[in-house]
Structures are given as structure tokens and as C-alpha cells.
Scaffold this motif. Sequence first.
Motif, mmCIF file in Angstrom:
data_model
loop_
_atom_site.group_PDB
_atom_site.id
_atom_site.type_symbol
_atom_site.label_atom_id
_atom_site.label_comp_id
_atom_site.label_asym_id
_atom_site.label_seq_id
_atom_site.Cartn_x
_atom_site.Cartn_y
_atom_site.Cartn_z
ATOM 1 N N TYR B 14 15.907 84.723 -112.131
ATOM 2 C CA TYR B 14 15.860 83.368 -112.683
ATOM 3 C C TYR B 14 16.953 82.533 -112.034
ATOM 4 C CZ TYR B 14 12.796 84.589 -116.628
ATOM 5 O OH TYR B 14 11.742 84.962 -117.403
ATOM 6 N N ASN B 15 16.708 81.238 -111.834
ATOM 7 C CA ASN B 15 17.714 80.283 -111.336
ATOM 8 C C ASN B 15 18.345 80.739 -110.024
ATOM 9 O OD1 ASN B 15 17.307 78.945 -113.779
ATOM 10 N ND2 ASN B 15 18.922 80.127 -114.762
ATOM 11 N N ALA B 24 16.508 89.406 -113.772
ATOM 12 C CA ALA B 24 15.868 89.839 -115.018
ATOM 13 C C ALA B 24 15.072 91.125 -114.828
ATOM 14 C CB ALA B 24 14.975 88.733 -115.559
ATOM 15 N N HIS B 43 16.180 96.969 -125.156
ATOM 16 C CA HIS B 43 17.058 96.100 -125.929
ATOM 17 C C HIS B 43 16.685 94.642 -125.668
ATOM 18 C CE1 HIS B 43 21.071 94.486 -127.094
ATOM 19 N NE2 HIS B 43 20.924 95.432 -127.985
ATOM 20 N N THR B 44 17.026 93.730 -126.562
ATOM 21 C CA THR B 44 16.767 92.305 -126.340
ATOM 22 C C THR B 44 17.479 91.867 -125.054
ATOM 23 O OG1 THR B 44 16.784 92.027 -128.716
ATOM 24 C CG2 THR B 44 16.885 90.030 -127.389
ATOM 25 N N GLY B 45 16.747 91.198 -124.179
ATOM 26 C CA GLY B 45 17.345 90.759 -122.912
ATOM 27 C C GLY B 45 17.210 91.771 -121.793
ATOM 28 N N SER B 46 16.457 92.864 -122.040
ATOM 29 C CA SER B 46 16.343 93.889 -121.006
ATOM 30 C C SER B 46 15.276 93.538 -119.970
ATOM 31 C CB SER B 46 16.031 95.237 -121.642
ATOM 32 O OG SER B 46 14.844 95.158 -122.388
ATOM 33 N N GLY B 47 14.550 92.442 -120.195
ATOM 34 C CA GLY B 47 13.595 91.988 -119.197
ATOM 35 C C GLY B 47 12.144 92.314 -119.512
ATOM 36 N N LYS B 48 11.860 92.713 -120.740
ATOM 37 C CA LYS B 48 10.486 93.076 -121.110
ATOM 38 C C LYS B 48 9.539 91.891 -120.962
ATOM 39 C CE LYS B 48 11.645 94.108 -125.351
ATOM 40 N NZ LYS B 48 13.049 93.792 -125.460
ATOM 41 N N SER B 49 9.926 90.766 -121.574
ATOM 42 C CA SER B 49 9.027 89.608 -121.536
ATOM 43 C C SER B 49 8.843 89.113 -120.106
ATOM 44 C CB SER B 49 9.581 88.471 -122.391
ATOM 45 O OG SER B 49 9.726 88.894 -123.718
ATOM 46 N N THR B 50 9.912 89.128 -119.330
ATOM 47 C CA THR B 50 9.812 88.689 -117.938
ATOM 48 C C THR B 50 8.849 89.596 -117.180
ATOM 49 O OG1 THR B 50 12.115 88.022 -118.094
ATOM 50 C CG2 THR B 50 11.157 88.098 -115.906
HETATM 51 N N1 ADP Z 1 13.465 80.920 -118.579
HETATM 52 C C1 ADP Z 1 14.583 81.627 -118.319
HETATM 53 N N2 ADP Z 1 15.564 81.086 -117.549
HETATM 54 C C2 ADP Z 1 16.678 81.788 -117.264
HETATM 55 N N3 ADP Z 1 16.924 83.031 -117.677
HETATM 56 C C3 ADP Z 1 16.000 83.644 -118.445
HETATM 57 C C4 ADP Z 1 14.778 82.974 -118.808
HETATM 58 N N4 ADP Z 1 14.044 83.806 -119.581
HETATM 59 C C5 ADP Z 1 14.763 84.948 -119.696
HETATM 60 N N5 ADP Z 1 15.934 84.865 -119.023
HETATM 61 C C6 ADP Z 1 16.966 85.922 -118.909
HETATM 62 O O1 ADP Z 1 16.362 87.082 -118.339
HETATM 63 C C7 ADP Z 1 16.783 88.254 -119.005
HETATM 64 C C8 ADP Z 1 15.586 89.005 -119.556
HETATM 65 O O2 ADP Z 1 14.988 88.253 -120.580
HETATM 66 P P1 ADP Z 1 13.631 88.673 -121.291
HETATM 67 O O3 ADP Z 1 12.649 89.050 -120.261
HETATM 68 O O4 ADP Z 1 13.248 87.591 -122.228
HETATM 69 O O5 ADP Z 1 14.073 89.969 -122.119
HETATM 70 P P2 ADP Z 1 13.395 90.658 -123.385
HETATM 71 O O6 ADP Z 1 12.017 90.149 -123.526
HETATM 72 O O7 ADP Z 1 13.487 92.120 -123.088
HETATM 73 O O8 ADP Z 1 14.256 90.301 -124.573
HETATM 74 C C9 ADP Z 1 17.760 87.804 -120.082
HETATM 75 O O9 ADP Z 1 19.057 88.009 -119.590
HETATM 76 C C10 ADP Z 1 17.471 86.341 -120.274
HETATM 77 O O10 ADP Z 1 18.650 85.654 -120.611
#
Ligand code: ADP
Lengths: 279, 284
Positions: B14-15, B24, B43-50
Motif C-alpha cells: 500500500y502507498n 500488506a 491477527h488483525t492487520g495480518s493482511g487477510k482482507s488484502t
Molecule cells: N487502504 C489501505 N491503505 C493503506 N494501508 C492499508 C489499507 N488497507 C489495509 N492496510 C494495511 O495493510 C495491512 C493489512 O491489512 P488487512 O489486509 O486489512 O488485514 P486484516 O484483514 O488481516 O485485518 C495493515 O497493516 C493495514 O494497516
Amino acid sequence: MVKDITIGQYFPSDSIIHRLDPRVKIVLTLVLIVCIFICKNIPSLLAFVLITALLVLVSKVPLKMVLKSIKPIAIVILFTSLLNIFYIRGGTVFFEWKFIHITSKGLFTALFMAARVICLVVISSLLTYTTTPTMLTDAIERLLSPLKIFKIPVHTLSMMMTLALRFIPVLIDEIDRITNAQKARGADFETGGLIKKAQAMIPIIVPLFISSIKHAYELADAMDCRCYTDGSGRTRMKQMKTKASDYAALFVSLVFVTALILCNYAPFITGLTFFNTVI
Amino acid sequence: MTPVISVQNLNYIYNVGLPNEVRAVENVSFDIGHGELIGLIGHTGSGKSTLVQHLNGLLKPSSGDVLLDGKSIFESKSTIHEAKFKVGLCFQYPEYQLFEETVEKDIAFGPTNMKLDKEEIVRRVVKAASFVGLKPEHMKKSPFELSGGEKRRAAIAGVMAMEPQVLILDEPTAGLDPNGRDKILNMVKLYRDTTGCTVILVSHSMEDVAKTCDKVLVMNKGCVEMFGKTDDVFCRYEELSSMGLNVPQVSRIFSLLKKGGLNVNTEVFTVEAGVNELLKILKR
Ligand SMILES: Nc1ncnc2c1ncn2[C@@H]1O[C@H](COP(=O)(O)OP(=O)(O)O)[C@@H](O)[C@H]1O
Ligand SMILES: [Mg+2]
């Protein structure tokens, strides 16, 4: 796309300008904006542009960010400048062809217009780049507080302003989330004509409204739970103090403004050819 | 047989180039077979959603590739668009995507975008609604009149109605009470068992995953740490706890019982398995 919005953007740094009392900054910004329109001759315009450039330099805001604030209006400036150059008549004629006349007066008008608008935008965005939104609304509240005599709810107004600014990033995030969710259901935002594109926005706008209203209710409840009242008699967490540097800034500006007024309105100066009024 | 989804050396940042750059997803590779029910935990923030947003082409990888039935999703615009229908992704808190006048119309939004004919759409909407347990009287209501749990299920039905080959649910149980949670988990299981589709269940709750999934993929700080059968993965308590994942409570009780001198099998991940294990011991 939505990520490019720069309204009320703050650039954290620790320049002299960042540390000025926000009330002083607001007043000086207004004074400078008025001054732009006082300038009627080349030397004073030049002095003004220099001062603006100096302010940008001192504020430590990167030039790239300053340019970004001009970008949205660049087309307008260019277009009106061209119109001014081609249509205004007067002074020495440099070029003539059918309906196009390029004259000294047209050129000067275009130059002044462009310089004024650019300075205006740069100075006002410098204010938001160097002042956090909360400081800004706080300062506006203080400056407007005399209006309380006329029973104008100054505190409530500034609270509304703070909340509006506070929710801009939240809404931008929300738009992103909803857009992705609808894209995952096959929504198409790219193809089709204007009407089809507008219709395609409905699946984003409806949930956005719903959640904004929900946010508003939740926030109101949270404020009620903490016994929020309109703030009369409330003390501040952050006190605003006018420091020596603020008085210095005010003094320098006063000198500058006086000089500008003299250059443009005092007959013994405007009489000199160097200070010839051109516009 | 070719896997339905094959992720190859996937990276996502990201960014890029900004001071707040985030890696991520880092060098992730795995294969998912037809009809599997996979739990994706971390864990929350581990990159699952990404990670899951790459599987239907919503995010374009910084590097690496995702193959769907052996073909790259990112080949062209049309393959990216098709991937949305083949891989149905239901986001976290999907109730915020509801927008139509009636629940029925909202569930039909996906199938309508697929340009199916009317009867087919109606058939799919009815089927999806019955999967998630929405009653016919719900269908003519406004989605905003439903309860929280019902909204969530209506939104999931909206994705199911596209009848994707692979269904991905991102934290479908987040913020629900235990009853609503069990309803959704049972529904997910039923969906896989009757349709035979592949399902990926994203969660940070080990309990949820233990109850439902055949295989588990564990993510930590953007990397895949473990991937295997549920029982095999959950045996590695210590590693999981070090990643901030809480082992199911039952498992913890059983390992404490063992420490206390009771001769029990510690490979217990669900309450039912725990009950059976205890009964065995009492009979002994
Ligand atoms: N749109 C975004 N812009 C910048 N950073 C992001 C964005 N979405 C997620 N992140 C970062 O990417 C990492 C993984 O996030 P995410 O995939 O949402 O994790 P999870 O779903 O496991 O909680 C986190 O550190 C989060 O802060
Ligand atoms: Mg997530």
C-alpha cells in the motif's frame, strides 16, 4: 480518485508559521488577501509575489504540495488569461489580426489577474497546511466570539465546523469500502454514457447517506452520554497565547501593508514613472 | 486436477513510495482445491482482507499472480471482470452495502449485473435466500428494517446469488452474538456441502474455524505461516499463540488437564470433541 481531495489538509512541521497563534494567522491571511487587490503597479505586485514565495519557504511546506493546491484552478487561470490577452484593448498595440488584439493593457491585465489568483490560493492553502483543523475552528470561534452579544451561537457553529472537518477522512474511507463491495457484486462504474454512470452511483450514494446519518446519531448519543452542553463557561484544554513572535508578525505585516498602500495611493510616489499605475 | 485458485508469489504494497508504505502481503503462494472449505486466520492487520481482494481481481498485485482454473485473472480487463462473478467476495460488515428498496431486489443486484434472464435471477434469489434462512416475508421488506443479523445474512445472500465457483466471506461473524455466529457458520457449512463449491472463511477466531473448516491457512504479518489440515495446524499451540492467535478455550482446558496429571488427548478443538473425550475418560 477520492484520495486526491486536499480540503483542509494539514502538513505537520515545526516552522515559525506553524507555531504562530492561529488567530493571528487567520487575521493576517485576510489582510494579505485584501492587499492583493491593492497592488496596482508592477513593483508592488512583484513585492507581493516575493512575500508570498518567502512565506512558502519559511513554512517548510514542500513546493509540491503548494503546487497541488493550484492544480485544480490552473485551467481557469490559463483560460481567463488568454481571454484577457486577446480581447482587452488599450495601451501599445503589439499585434493585430481580425478580432485578435494583443495590447500592453491586455497583457498587464492577464498578468495581474493570474498573479493575484495564484497568490490568493497559495496564501489561503498555506493557512490550512500550517494549522490543524481543530486549531483553525477553535481560532475562528475565538475571533467570532464578540458576536455572542447578538445571540449568535458561535460555539455551536464552530463545533459543527470541527465535526464536518473531522468526518471528511471517515467519509472518504467509507466511499472506498462501499465502492469495493459493489464492484465485488459486479457493479460497473466505468462504461456507459453520462446517465448510466450517474445511475451506477446509486449503490454507493444510498449506503453512504445511511451510514452518515447513523454516524451522526451515534455521535450525538456519545456527546449526550458525556453530558455535552453548548460550552458556555467551559475552559479549554489548549490555551491560545499570543507570543512575542505573534506581535512581531503583526508588526512586520503592518509595515508591509502601509508600504503597499503608500506605493499605490500616495501621490508623491505614484507620480514617479517607476510606480506608474498600470491597472 | 488443477486447483481452483492458485496464488503465486503474491506481493502487495500500500502507498508505494510514500512514508506510510505498508507491505500488506509478502511473497504468498498456495493452492486451493475444488470443494474445499478453508479457514483463513490471522491477527488483525495480518493482511487477510488484502489477500482475499486479490482473489477476485479487486486489487492488482504489486508482483506475482493469481490463477483461476489455471488461467491468470489479471490477463485483461475482461478476465478481471469475469473473476468477480467466478469468485464471490463478501466484505467485512457487508450490511453496509445494502441499498435497494427491498431485500429481494438487493439480493438480485449481483445476478442482474451478470445480465442473466429474469427467471434465472428469480430462481437464484429464492435459492440464496433459503440458504441464509431469510423467510419469504422478509423479501418484500426494506433491507433497513431487518435486524443486524438478518441484514448480514441478506448481504451474504447477495453474493451467493451470483453462484460463484468460490465463495469468500471476510469475517462474516464479526460483531454478532453467539447465536447469530453459529447460524452463519452452520449456513456456510451447509452451503459447501450442498453446492460443492469452494469456500474461504476469513476469521480471527480460532473457535469459528475449528468448528467449520477442513483446512486452515494461517497468516502473520503478511506472510503465510502454516497451511494444512485443521487438526495438524491447531496442534502447534505455541507458535499460534506467539502470533497473537488464541487457541480455542477447550483446547486450553485440555492442555491444563494434561498438565494437572489427567491422561487426556490434547488434540481437542471443539466443545463436542471435548465432551466426547471427557466421557471416554469417565467411562474408563
Ligand atoms: N487502504 C489501505 N491503505 C493503506 N494501508 C492499508 C489499507 N488497507 C489495509 N492496510 C494495511 O495493510 C495491512 C493489512 O491489512 P488487512 O489486509 O486489512 O488485514 P486484516 O484483514 O488481516 O485485518 C495493515 O497493516 C493495514 O494497516
Ligand atoms: Mg480484515
